[in-house]
Design a protein around this motif. Structure first.
Motif, PDB file in Angstrom:
ATOM      1  N   MET A 155       0.824  -1.203   0.000  1.00  0.00           N
ATOM      2  CA  MET A 155       0.000   0.000   0.000  1.00  0.00           C
ATOM      3  C   MET A 155       0.858   1.253   0.000  1.00  0.00           C
ATOM      4  O   MET A 155       0.530   2.244  -0.678  1.00  0.00           O
ATOM      5  CB  MET A 155      -0.938  -0.007   1.221  1.00  0.00           C
ATOM      6  CG  MET A 155      -1.967   1.115   1.210  1.00  0.00           C
ATOM      7  SD  MET A 155      -3.075   1.013  -0.218  1.00  0.00           S
ATOM      8  CE  MET A 155      -3.387   2.753  -0.518  1.00  0.00           C
ATOM      9  N   THR A 156       1.954   1.228   0.722  1.00  0.00           N
ATOM     10  CA  THR A 156       2.879   2.369   0.725  1.00  0.00           C
ATOM     11  C   THR A 156       3.442   2.596  -0.678  1.00  0.00           C
ATOM     12  O   THR A 156       3.562   3.739  -1.143  1.00  0.00           O
ATOM     13  CB  THR A 156       4.036   2.119   1.714  1.00  0.00           C
ATOM     14  OG1 THR A 156       3.496   1.931   3.025  1.00  0.00           O
ATOM     15  CG2 THR A 156       5.005   3.295   1.739  1.00  0.00           C
ATOM     16  N   LYS A 159       0.731   4.112  -2.896  1.00  0.00           N
ATOM     17  CA  LYS A 159       0.550   5.540  -2.588  1.00  0.00           C
ATOM     18  C   LYS A 159       1.602   6.375  -3.305  1.00  0.00           C
ATOM     19  O   LYS A 159       1.323   7.475  -3.795  1.00  0.00           O
ATOM     20  CB  LYS A 159       0.628   5.759  -1.074  1.00  0.00           C
ATOM     21  CG  LYS A 159      -0.621   5.309  -0.325  1.00  0.00           C
ATOM     22  CD  LYS A 159      -0.391   5.270   1.174  1.00  0.00           C
ATOM     23  CE  LYS A 159      -0.122   6.642   1.752  1.00  0.00           C
ATOM     24  NZ  LYS A 159       0.040   6.569   3.225  1.00  0.00           N
ATOM     25  N   ARG A 163       0.628   8.896  -6.488  1.00  0.00           N
ATOM     26  CA  ARG A 163       0.558  10.131  -5.688  1.00  0.00           C
ATOM     27  C   ARG A 163       0.093  11.337  -6.497  1.00  0.00           C
ATOM     28  O   ARG A 163      -0.519  12.263  -5.963  1.00  0.00           O
ATOM     29  CB  ARG A 163       1.924  10.424  -5.045  1.00  0.00           C
ATOM     30  CG  ARG A 163       3.034  10.761  -6.016  1.00  0.00           C
ATOM     31  CD  ARG A 163       4.391  10.807  -5.306  1.00  0.00           C
ATOM     32  NE  ARG A 163       5.460  11.266  -6.187  1.00  0.00           N
ATOM     33  CZ  ARG A 163       6.040  10.512  -7.103  1.00  0.00           C
ATOM     34  NH1 ARG A 163       5.649   9.256  -7.268  1.00  0.00           N
ATOM     35  NH2 ARG A 163       7.007  11.001  -7.860  1.00  0.00           N
ATOM     36  N   THR A 170      -7.566   6.911 -10.979  1.00  0.00           N
ATOM     37  CA  THR A 170      -6.906   5.826 -10.243  1.00  0.00           C
ATOM     38  C   THR A 170      -7.875   4.677  -9.985  1.00  0.00           C
ATOM     39  O   THR A 170      -7.540   3.502 -10.184  1.00  0.00           O
ATOM     40  CB  THR A 170      -6.358   6.336  -8.905  1.00  0.00           C
ATOM     41  OG1 THR A 170      -5.424   7.390  -9.158  1.00  0.00           O
ATOM     42  CG2 THR A 170      -5.659   5.228  -8.139  1.00  0.00           C
ATOM     43  N   VAL A 253      -7.889   0.731  -4.842  1.00  0.00           N
ATOM     44  CA  VAL A 253      -6.443   0.674  -4.609  1.00  0.00           C
ATOM     45  C   VAL A 253      -6.119  -0.154  -3.372  1.00  0.00           C
ATOM     46  O   VAL A 253      -5.129  -0.905  -3.343  1.00  0.00           O
ATOM     47  CB  VAL A 253      -5.837   2.098  -4.507  1.00  0.00           C
ATOM     48  CG1 VAL A 253      -6.324   2.815  -3.247  1.00  0.00           C
ATOM     49  CG2 VAL A 253      -4.320   2.036  -4.571  1.00  0.00           C
ATOM     50  N   ASN A 254      -6.979  -0.060  -2.336  1.00  0.00           N
ATOM     51  CA  ASN A 254      -6.777  -0.869  -1.129  1.00  0.00           C
ATOM     52  C   ASN A 254      -6.970  -2.347  -1.436  1.00  0.00           C
ATOM     53  O   ASN A 254      -6.203  -3.197  -0.978  1.00  0.00           O
ATOM     54  CB  ASN A 254      -7.767  -0.465  -0.034  1.00  0.00           C
ATOM     55  CG  ASN A 254      -7.765   1.011   0.270  1.00  0.00           C
ATOM     56  OD1 ASN A 254      -8.827   1.625   0.363  1.00  0.00           O
ATOM     57  ND2 ASN A 254      -6.584   1.597   0.408  1.00  0.00           N
ATOM     58  N   GLN A 293      -2.583   3.374   5.198  1.00  0.00           N
ATOM     59  CA  GLN A 293      -3.365   4.531   4.770  1.00  0.00           C
ATOM     60  C   GLN A 293      -3.730   5.415   5.956  1.00  0.00           C
ATOM     61  O   GLN A 293      -3.465   6.609   5.956  1.00  0.00           O
ATOM     62  CB  GLN A 293      -4.642   4.054   4.071  1.00  0.00           C
ATOM     63  CG  GLN A 293      -5.462   5.182   3.486  1.00  0.00           C
ATOM     64  CD  GLN A 293      -6.548   4.650   2.576  1.00  0.00           C
ATOM     65  OE1 GLN A 293      -6.333   3.691   1.834  1.00  0.00           O
ATOM     66  NE2 GLN A 293      -7.715   5.262   2.629  1.00  0.00           N
ATOM     67  N   ARG A 294      -4.334   4.799   6.963  1.00  0.00           N
ATOM     68  CA  ARG A 294      -4.698   5.550   8.177  1.00  0.00           C
ATOM     69  C   ARG A 294      -5.013   4.546   9.263  1.00  0.00           C
ATOM     70  O   ARG A 294      -5.975   3.788   9.138  1.00  0.00           O
ATOM     71  CB  ARG A 294      -5.920   6.439   7.915  1.00  0.00           C
ATOM     72  CG  ARG A 294      -6.185   7.467   9.029  1.00  0.00           C
ATOM     73  CD  ARG A 294      -7.176   8.510   8.550  1.00  0.00           C
ATOM     74  NE  ARG A 294      -8.492   7.948   8.348  1.00  0.00           N
ATOM     75  CZ  ARG A 294      -9.454   7.949   9.290  1.00  0.00           C
ATOM     76  NH1 ARG A 294      -9.219   8.467  10.492  1.00  0.00           N
ATOM     77  NH2 ARG A 294     -10.626   7.435   9.036  1.00  0.00           N
TER      78      ARG A 294
END
Length: 332
Positions: A155-156, A159, A163, A170, A253-254, A293-294
């Motif tokens: 996931m990083t 991102k 970006r 996306t 995306v997740n 993500q969070r």
């Protein structure tokens, strides 16, 4: 001898039933992200998963051989047919109960714990192949941790790659990618999960004296793959709802990141002949993706319930299979 034949036939029937249930129980996890993000309609996702599971199941046999000989030695197990039958009944009961309540429990934990519980009841703790059993348990424990890390890393990376892209573009691109990642996820699921049933059926053939090696016969491979494919075609929408939406709110995306992370962990385990819980790996990769993500975006209350189910599965099914073995032993 007649009774042994009856028991062996029962084991094959229950083993295929377990694989069928596994198909709609665990495969739901493999397509949960793609359905939840609307990358694929549920029926299309389920049919694709059924085909890919079948292909994955007939491609490899290493995990099946590990199940056959690494938990207990089938050649040294007295009353082996009763032990295996008790284990299957126990695992099936557990899978149906957790499916009914929509809990993404592990079929792998259920069958491995059940075999251990019934075997210990039949022959004592010395019957366990401790080196193999510990190796399997270690894989079951470590794989979710690795999946969390992989989910976070993938996931990083996503991102960083996206970006500068707009959200709508996306999402469109990722939904197309997700069709591929869901197919890969289902294939890797077949390479690991269906082989557990193949291993159990091979144990039964050895216990009956119908086979003298741990080789997985082709008819066993095809039967197990077919049962899982048919089970997958029914789908498991309660599990999809939990995995696809209750752990975190998924975007395309997740979902793609979680699919790639979990598929790599599952397939890596298959290549080194280790059974892992696809349920654990997929759920954990979603947690890792959410954390990247969070952290607050992950519904950790639901995650804690899932983890609690992971912890209680093996001891619970071990006790259940021990009781079932005791009853079967009285009857037969």
């Amino acid at each position: 001898m007649d009774m042994l034949v009856v028991l062996t036939v029962l084991i094959v029937v229950f083993a295929l039933a377990f694989d069928f249930i596994n198909g709609f129980h665990d495969t739901a996890n493999a397509i949960a992200t793609s359905v939840s993000t609307r990358a694929l309609p549920p029926r299309v996702a389920v049919l694709m998963a059924a085909v890919m599971n079948f292909l994955g199941a007939i491609t490899f046999t290493g995990v099946a051989k590990a199940i056959t000989k690494d938990i207990v030695d089938p050649f040294a197990l007295e009353n082996g047919a009763l032990v295996i039958l008790a284990a299957l009944i126990s695992a099936i009961i557990w899978n149906l109960a957790t499916w009914y309540f929509g809990i993404p429990s592990s079929s792998s934990h259920a069958i491995i714990g059940s075999i251990a519980g019934a075997a210990i009841t039949a022959a004592g703790f010395g019957i366990l192949n401790y080196s193999g059993f510990i190796k399997i348990v270690q894989a079951l424990i470590l794989s979710p941790i690795i999946a969390i890390a992989m989910g976070f890393l993938v996931m990083t990376l996503f991102k960083f790659i996206f970006r500068k892209a707009t959200l709508s573009k996306t999402n469109r691109r990722i939904r197309i990618l997700q069709i591929g990642t869901a197919a890969i996820q289902s294939f890797t699921h077949g390479t690991n999960d269906a082989q557990k049933t193949m291993g159990i059926m091979t144990m039964a053939l050895i216990a009956a004296g119908w086979q003298s090696s741990d080789d997985i016969q082709m008819w066993v491979r095809v039967a197990a793959a077919t049962a899982m494919g048919l089970g997958t075609s029914i789908g498991g929408y309660k599990i999809i709802k939990t995995v696809g939406g209750k752990i975190m709110k998924l975007r395309p995306v997740n979902g793609a990141a979680a699919d790639l992370a979990s598929a790599s962990v599952i397939f890596g385990a298959t290549l080194i002949h280790l059974p892992v819980s696809t349920t654990h790996v997929i759920s954990s990769s979603i947690m890792g993706v959410g954390s990247a993500q969070r952290v607050k975006g992950v519904k950790w209350g639901v995650a804690r319930k899932i983890v609690l189910t992971w912890i209680i599965t093996m001891p619970s099914v071990a006790i259940l299979s021990a009781l079932i073995y005791w009853l079967l032993d009285l009857f037969f």
